[in-house]
Write a protein that holds these residues in place. Structure first.
Motif, PDB file in Angstrom:
ATOM      1  N   TYR A   1       0.861  -1.176   0.000  1.00 49.44           N
ATOM      2  CA  TYR A   1       0.000   0.000   0.000  1.00 49.44           C
ATOM      3  C   TYR A   1       0.904   1.235   0.000  1.00 49.44           C
ATOM      4  N   ALA A   2       0.565   2.227  -0.827  1.00 49.93           N
ATOM      5  CA  ALA A   2       1.369   3.437  -0.920  1.00 49.93           C
ATOM      6  C   ALA A   2       1.321   4.215   0.396  1.00 49.93           C
ATOM      7  N   ILE A   3       2.457   4.851   0.753  1.00 47.94           N
ATOM      8  CA  ILE A   3       2.570   5.543   2.048  1.00 47.94           C
ATOM      9  C   ILE A   3       2.572   7.058   1.871  1.00 47.94           C
ATOM     10  N   ALA A   4       3.616   7.606   1.246  1.00 48.25           N
ATOM     11  CA  ALA A   4       3.750   9.066   1.150  1.00 48.25           C
ATOM     12  C   ALA A   4       4.682   9.416   0.004  1.00 48.25           C
ATOM     13  N   ASN A   5       4.432  10.593  -0.621  1.00 47.88           N
ATOM     14  CA  ASN A   5       5.302  11.026  -1.716  1.00 47.88           C
ATOM     15  C   ASN A   5       6.121  12.254  -1.326  1.00 47.88           C
ATOM     16  N   GLU A   6       6.937  12.705  -2.250  1.00 47.77           N
ATOM     17  CA  GLU A   6       7.861  13.805  -1.992  1.00 47.77           C
ATOM     18  C   GLU A   6       7.171  15.142  -1.765  1.00 47.77           C
ATOM     19  N   LYS A   7       5.878  15.248  -2.051  1.00 47.79           N
ATOM     20  CA  LYS A   7       5.113  16.472  -1.837  1.00 47.79           C
ATOM     21  C   LYS A   7       4.348  16.461  -0.517  1.00 47.79           C
ATOM     22  N   GLN A   8       4.634  15.488   0.330  1.00 45.67           N
ATOM     23  CA  GLN A   8       3.991  15.343   1.642  1.00 45.67           C
ATOM     24  C   GLN A   8       2.530  14.927   1.545  1.00 45.67           C
ATOM     25  N   VAL A   9       2.148  14.294   0.466  1.00 49.80           N
ATOM     26  CA  VAL A   9       0.834  13.655   0.396  1.00 49.80           C
ATOM     27  C   VAL A   9       1.002  12.235   0.936  1.00 49.80           C
ATOM     28  N   ALA A  10       0.171  11.851   1.914  1.00 47.13           N
ATOM     29  CA  ALA A  10       0.308  10.540   2.552  1.00 47.13           C
ATOM     30  C   ALA A  10      -1.041   9.847   2.630  1.00 47.13           C
ATOM     31  N   LEU A  11      -1.002   8.512   2.709  1.00 44.89           N
ATOM     32  CA  LEU A  11      -2.200   7.676   2.665  1.00 44.89           C
ATOM     33  C   LEU A  11      -2.174   6.617   3.771  1.00 44.89           C
ATOM     34  N   GLY A  12      -3.355   6.232   4.241  1.00 41.93           N
ATOM     35  CA  GLY A  12      -3.501   5.110   5.158  1.00 41.93           C
ATOM     36  C   GLY A  12      -4.739   4.320   4.795  1.00 41.93           C
TER      37      GLY A  12
ATOM     38  N   LEU B   1      -1.103   5.470  -7.906  1.00 42.54           N
ATOM     39  CA  LEU B   1      -1.361   6.519  -8.898  1.00 42.54           C
ATOM     40  C   LEU B   1      -1.546   7.879  -8.235  1.00 42.54           C
ATOM     41  N   CYS B   2      -2.191   7.900  -7.100  1.00 38.48           N
ATOM     42  CA  CYS B   2      -2.326   9.149  -6.337  1.00 38.48           C
ATOM     43  C   CYS B   2      -0.965   9.747  -6.039  1.00 38.48           C
ATOM     44  N   LEU B   3      -0.081   8.951  -5.452  1.00 39.39           N
ATOM     45  CA  LEU B   3       1.209   9.492  -5.030  1.00 39.39           C
ATOM     46  C   LEU B   3       2.122   9.789  -6.205  1.00 39.39           C
ATOM     47  N   GLU B   4       1.970   9.086  -7.297  1.00 34.99           N
ATOM     48  CA  GLU B   4       2.751   9.391  -8.494  1.00 34.99           C
ATOM     49  C   GLU B   4       2.360  10.734  -9.106  1.00 34.99           C
ATOM     50  N   ARG B   5       1.083  11.131  -8.964  1.00 40.19           N
ATOM     51  CA  ARG B   5       0.545  12.216  -9.773  1.00 40.19           C
ATOM     52  C   ARG B   5       0.033  13.416  -8.979  1.00 40.19           C
ATOM     53  N   SER B   6       0.169  13.428  -7.657  1.00 41.76           N
ATOM     54  CA  SER B   6      -0.538  14.450  -6.857  1.00 41.76           C
ATOM     55  C   SER B   6       0.394  15.271  -5.987  1.00 41.76           C
ATOM     56  N   GLU B   7       0.081  16.571  -5.885  1.00 40.11           N
ATOM     57  CA  GLU B   7       0.795  17.486  -5.002  1.00 40.11           C
ATOM     58  C   GLU B   7      -0.014  17.844  -3.765  1.00 40.11           C
ATOM     59  N   THR B   8      -1.312  17.569  -3.769  1.00 36.28           N
ATOM     60  CA  THR B   8      -2.169  17.887  -2.633  1.00 36.28           C
ATOM     61  C   THR B   8      -3.138  16.742  -2.392  1.00 36.28           C
TER      62      THR B   8
ATOM     63  N   VAL C   1      -6.246  10.505   3.696  1.00 38.69           N
ATOM     64  CA  VAL C   1      -5.412  11.271   2.762  1.00 38.69           C
ATOM     65  C   VAL C   1      -5.047  12.595   3.416  1.00 38.69           C
ATOM     66  N   ILE C   2      -3.744  12.887   3.505  1.00 37.87           N
ATOM     67  CA  ILE C   2      -3.318  14.163   4.082  1.00 37.87           C
ATOM     68  C   ILE C   2      -2.321  14.871   3.180  1.00 37.87           C
ATOM     69  N   ASP C   3      -2.279  16.181   3.319  1.00 42.04           N
ATOM     70  CA  ASP C   3      -1.179  17.023   2.872  1.00 42.04           C
ATOM     71  C   ASP C   3      -0.907  17.981   4.038  1.00 42.04           C
ATOM     72  N   PRO C   4       0.000  18.920   3.920  1.00 44.01           N
ATOM     73  CA  PRO C   4       0.301  19.760   5.084  1.00 44.01           C
ATOM     74  C   PRO C   4      -0.856  20.597   5.598  1.00 44.01           C
ATOM     75  N   LEU C   5      -1.898  20.800   4.799  1.00 49.93           N
ATOM     76  CA  LEU C   5      -2.998  21.666   5.213  1.00 49.93           C
ATOM     77  C   LEU C   5      -4.292  20.928   5.519  1.00 49.93           C
ATOM     78  N   GLU C   6      -4.566  19.842   4.825  1.00 52.34           N
ATOM     79  CA  GLU C   6      -5.887  19.218   4.905  1.00 52.34           C
ATOM     80  C   GLU C   6      -5.790  17.732   5.214  1.00 52.34           C
ATOM     81  N   ALA C   7      -6.872  17.219   5.814  1.00 60.83           N
ATOM     82  CA  ALA C   7      -6.986  15.806   6.158  1.00 60.83           C
ATOM     83  C   ALA C   7      -8.347  15.301   5.673  1.00 60.83           C
ATOM     84  N   TRP C   8      -8.335  14.264   4.848  1.00 57.96           N
ATOM     85  CA  TRP C   8      -9.542  13.756   4.188  1.00 57.96           C
ATOM     86  C   TRP C   8      -9.713  12.253   4.430  1.00 57.96           C
ATOM     87  N   ILE C   9     -10.984  11.828   4.377  1.00 54.60           N
ATOM     88  CA  ILE C   9     -11.338  10.406   4.343  1.00 54.60           C
ATOM     89  C   ILE C   9     -11.929  10.124   2.967  1.00 54.60           C
ATOM     90  N   PHE C  10     -11.408   9.108   2.296  1.00 55.80           N
ATOM     91  CA  PHE C  10     -11.840   8.728   0.951  1.00 55.80           C
ATOM     92  C   PHE C  10     -12.401   7.314   0.998  1.00 55.80           C
TER      93      PHE C  10
END
Length: 521
Positions: A93-104, A128-135, A161-170
């Motif tokens: 399962y993907a964890i986090a990318n270089e833009k600080q987008v992370a998944l659980g 695909l999310c972590l490959e293509r997303s900045e937020t 799903v998180i980035d430095p500003l927001e926290a989401w449930i998908f």
């Protein structure tokens, strides 16, 4: 699975479809925190990948450039590639990318199953999310658009799903036609905490929100109508409409984990741990904690066994398990023809990996994205630091095998051996483990990461140098993990306390066990 561009072992891609036996369907646990719910201002999430005696590691996927017309392999066939992708970490399962987008991730039940016409599963969507997303929003758009376009065939699934500003449930599931997908995402308030424990949690969807706090597939209303929704005059309760049978085999296997999170972080809510059905409990999608949390709080929660509550696993079998083991092994037998349903805690020996991820917007991305990671169970493992700007991971984390112990270097086996060793005298030895974890995670690791953050931000430390420091630290702590296990064995072998510091040399047995077991009948 897409193995393209992955410089790591196949152990990272050992992902099971967790359906079937009762111990398998009660799988991954996830937590989420908004930036104003934490002491530092970081958004946070956590994840435990709970399998069935399996192994995985942490692997790095490199950034890449491709022709937009080239195919991108997915679990079923290919989809169009994009011109460039970001680097990221994965444990399968993907964890986090270089833009600080992370998944659980957490698997859920859903009303529909997939078909052979649908191409993507949850592993694909996370990658695909972590490959293509900045937020986080961009991530949800990517996953939702691709799932509805190319079809999603997996189980009902949830991603924090998180980035430095927001926290989401998908949430996502296959659609009724067997060719597309249904999804919804909800942003939790920055002050709040949430959990998903193998059941959808998004309830009322605000269809007039305009994308501020809700995002959903264009077919959501049509699909809801097919399931009895009466239109915009009525509330669209996503979980009520689209969940399958929650806790079908073992009641409380999801809800009690949700309850312990609320009971720990917001006891003032006085949430009941009991209910007739999970949906009827009306547990909130998210809640405001009584106090602000940090990564230590989340690591502790990933080690939770209901200790201090009426459901405590470490005390409930004392007359039969004299040293307060919190483990409940897989039990295929029945009792009076009933399935054995032990209390399901967040912490479990079945964890393949556990981690906490932080996104910290006040720091540059390469050091702002911080992952606290351990193979195997968080209960005995060391959750060691990685930063999203790293371009490689030490073999101690990435190269683990069920068939080769690699004593002294395998983080998975170091944690697994220690977990099983603690079973000898859990009531005593788990306290030693906790002291050791605090010393490393809240002491040495914090000192190192703070130094790297300061020096990198001031321009006096290159990321390549930081990477060497982090990997060397992990290697050293994994060796210490093995050495610590040896020390515990010497301290507690053969029932003695040989300088253990937890009691007299002859520990004997807890009185409650003696009263129940002696004299032998």
């Amino acid at each position: 699975l897409n193995l393209m561009k992955h410089a790591c072992t196949h152990a990272c891609f050992l992902i099971l479809i967790l359906v079937g036996a009762p111990w398998q369907i009660r799988a991954c646990s996830t937590l989420l925190a908004g930036r104003d719910a934490t002491t530092t201002g970081a958004t946070m999430l956590s994840h435990s990948n709970d399998g069935d005696g399996d192994v995985a590691g942490n692997c790095h996927v490199v950034a890449a450039s491709s022709s937009p017309t080239s195919p991108r392999p997915v679990s079923r066939g290919t989809i169009p590639q994009v011109a460039s992708t970001y680097q990221y970490f994965t444990e399968g399962y993907a964890i986090a990318n270089e833009k600080q987008v992370a998944l659980g991730e957490s698997t859920c039940t859903a009303v529909y199953g997939g078909t052979s016409d649908q191409q993507l599963n949850i592993v694909d969507l996370g990658q695909l999310c972590l490959e293509r997303s900045e937020t986080a929003r961009e991530c949800i758009d990517v996953m939702g658009d691709l799932a509805t376009t190319f079809g999603y065939y997996d189980a009902g699934e949830s991603l924090m799903v998180i980035d430095p500003l927001e926290a989401w449930i998908f949430h996502v599931l296959p659609d009724s036609t067997g060719s597309s997908a249904i999804y919804v995402a909800q942003q939790i308030p920055p002050t709040n905490i949430a959990s998903v424990m193998n059941a959808f949690v998004i309830r009322a969807v605000d269809l007039n929100d305009g994308g501020a706090n809700f995002m959903y597939s264009s077919n959501l209303e049509e699909e809801a109508t097919l399931l009895g929704w009466e239109g915009r005059e009525a509330e669209l309760d996503f979980s009520l409409l689209f969940s399958g049978e929650n806790e079908a085999t073992c009641k409380y296997s999801s809800g009690r984990r949700m309850w312990t999170v609320m009971n720990t972080f917001a006891p003032s809510l006085s949430i009941s741990p009991n209910y007739s059905t999970l949906l009827s409990a009306n547990y909130p999608t998210s809640f405001t904690p009584d106090f602000k949390v940090n990564s230590t709080s989340f690591r502790s929660m990933m080690r939770d066994t209901f200790e201090g509550t009426e459901f405590s696993l470490s005390g409930s079998l004392e007359p039969y398990a004299p040293f307060s083991s919190a483990s409940r092994w897989v039990t295929p037998q029945t009792v009076s023809n009933d399935t054995v349903c032990w209390e399901r805690s967040i912490s479990t020996y079945r964890s393949i990996v556990s981690f906490v991820a932080e996104a910290r917007g006040w720091l540059p991305d390469p050091v702002g994205g911080l992952i606290h990671f351990t193979p195997h169970s968080a209960r005995a493992g060391l959750m060691l630091p990685l930063m999203v700007g790293m371009k490689s991971v030490t073999p101690s984390l990435s190269e683990n095998s069920l068939g080769t112990m690699n004593r002294g270097s395998s983080s998975f086996w170091g944690a697994r051996v220690l977990y099983n060793l603690v079973e000898l005298k859990s009531a005593y030895m788990i306290e030693d483990v906790r002291d050791f974890q605090r010393q490393v995670e809240d002491g040495f690791a914090v000192n190192l990461t703070q130094y790297i953050e300061l020096e990198y931000s001031s321009g006096t430390l290159a990321m390549s140098e930081a990477q060497v420091m982090l990997n060397d630290f992990v290697e050293g702590q994994v060796q210490k993990l093995w050495d610590f296990g040896d020390t515990l064995l010497m301290n507690y072998a053969d029932g003695y306390c040989s300088g253990c510091g937890r009691g007299p040399r002859h520990l004997g047995y807890p009185q409650v066990w003696l009263d129940a077991a002696y004299p032998p009948q």
